[in-house]
Design a protein around this motif. Structure first.
Motif: not given
Length: 400
Positions: A125, A130, A309, A312, A316
């Motif tokens: 990411s 990402r 983060a 992410a 995904a």
């Protein structure tokens, strides 16, 4: 797409395999209802799925080589110096008992115990986007202790039992050796509580913000939840940990540097170890805990951003499953799982790269400004000390 397919084409030694690979990837990206062999074959104009099934089962090609190409591609299209590697696992619900690694086990995806396979994944990411960049299939002891069952599923003879943490360490080491520019690693508490994983990252000089359970013991401090409970109200700062669907995800954060243990040569340490807590604004009794290792001078707002983060990889997973058929395979054997998953990751990385290029063309801002309000008690950027520095020791990590 042509650029990407040419990049990996040499990994397939025969023209017919390259054609089937191209048809498979195009199908994963195409308007196919369910991306299994039959529907992908129909989308490609094939009379039967035999060719695509051969690609996943018996054809001669190495999915690990495609993974390496994928990491190089993601580094070029999404890489930034402040890139974050995220570790997590996801479940693939299955029927029967013959799919490699399947058994009744807890799946965070389903939120309960299901008959499923579990894959450990890494996502990369950055502010550019990402993408999933590595994967390993978790094999429970019920499989690795049964050589006959493993042979039927085409599991390699040398594949011994490995915990999810062991698989994660292997994934991280490969990523650090790849072209991916990685400054940080983050993961949930299933991986954050592994002190060997934290030690490995520290020895590699890579920063981390890893979730840990509230019972996590911290050297010289004790249980992390007890330590955080003693923090004065002024120690809590309000920061956003990134943009969510409804705007910035804002929480109260408390962070404290841990006592320094000097290196053997007595040099000034280049990194600090931290304890970190995230408190919900609406439900203050909901607190998440983290251990962090960061370059000296890193502000709390940056630690909060890295902690945030981690979401992410969830995004995904969702995109790769919904748009690229990551979880829609019908293969049962070990090689087929790696081949389908790798090609689905490749398709997802292509979408991520195209989205990043579109944002650049539109001149859109790469990041959403996030509010960060530093509490008034904090003076000259100094940070809270959780405990007085302990006497000098050598070599032993301070968190276990």
């Amino acid at each position: 797409m042509e650029e990407l397919l040419v990049r990996i084409g040499h990994r397939f030694g025969r023209v017919d395999l390259r054609r089937r690979m191209r048809a498979y990837v195009h199908g994963l990206l195409g308007p196919v209802g369910r991306k299994n062999s039959w529907q992908l074959a129909e989308h490609a104009g094939h009379r039967t799925p035999a060719g695509l099934q051969h690609l996943l089962s018996r054809a001669c090609w190495d999915p690990d080589e495609i993974r390496d190409d994928l990491q190089e591609y993601v580094a070029e299209k999404l890489g930034t110096p402040a890139g974050v590697l995220i570790i997590d696992d996801t479940g693939f619900i299955k029927k029967g008992t013959v799919s490699a690694g399947v058994q009744r086990q807890y799946s965070g995806t389903a939120g309960r115990t299901e008959n499923c396979q579990i894959g450990v994944f890494a996502a990369y990411s950055s502010v550019r986007g990402r993408a999933l960049v590595d994967r390993e299939l978790y094999l429970p002891k019920s499989w690795t202790s049964d050589p006959g069952r493993c042979a039927q599923a085409k599991i390699p003879d040398g594949r011994a039992f490995a915990t999810k943490g062991d698989l994660a360490k292997g994934i991280i080491m490969r990523a650090l050796a790849s072209p991916l520019p990685i400054s940080w690693v983050t993961a949930d508490s299933a991986y954050g509580q592994e002190w060997r994983l934290r030690r490995m990252l520290e020895e590699a000089g890579v920063g981390y913000v890893l979730a840990v359970p509230k019972s996590q013991h911290v050297h010289a401090v004790g249980r992390i939840d007890f330590a955080i409970a003693q923090a004065p109200e002024g120690a809590w700062e309000r920061h956003s940990c990134g943009a969510g669907a409804k705007g910035p995800r804002v929480y109260d954060w408390a962070a404290a540097r841990l006592p320094v243990i000097d290196d053997f040569d007595g040099d000034e340490p280049t990194h600090d170890r931290w304890v970190l807590a995230r408190r919900s604004l609406a439900r203050p009794d909901e607190i998440a805990y983290y251990l962090a290792y960061a370059p000296a001078g890193t502000p709390v707002a940056e630690l909060a951003r890295i902690a945030g983060a981690r979401w992410a990889i969830e995004e995904a997973f969702q995109a790769a499953k919904n748009e690229c058929g990551l979880d829609q395979y019908e293969v049962r054997r070990y090689p087929g799982w790696y081949r389908h998953i790798t090609l689905a990751m490749l398709a997802h990385a292509f979408l991520a790269a195209m989205a990043a290029a579109a944002r650049t063309e539109r001149g859109a801002a790469e990041t959403v400004p996030t509010p960060s309000h530093r509490s008034p008690w904090r003076k000259s950027g100094d940070s809270w000390q959780l405990a007085a520095p302990c006497r000098r020791t050598c070599g032993t990590p301070v968190t276990r």
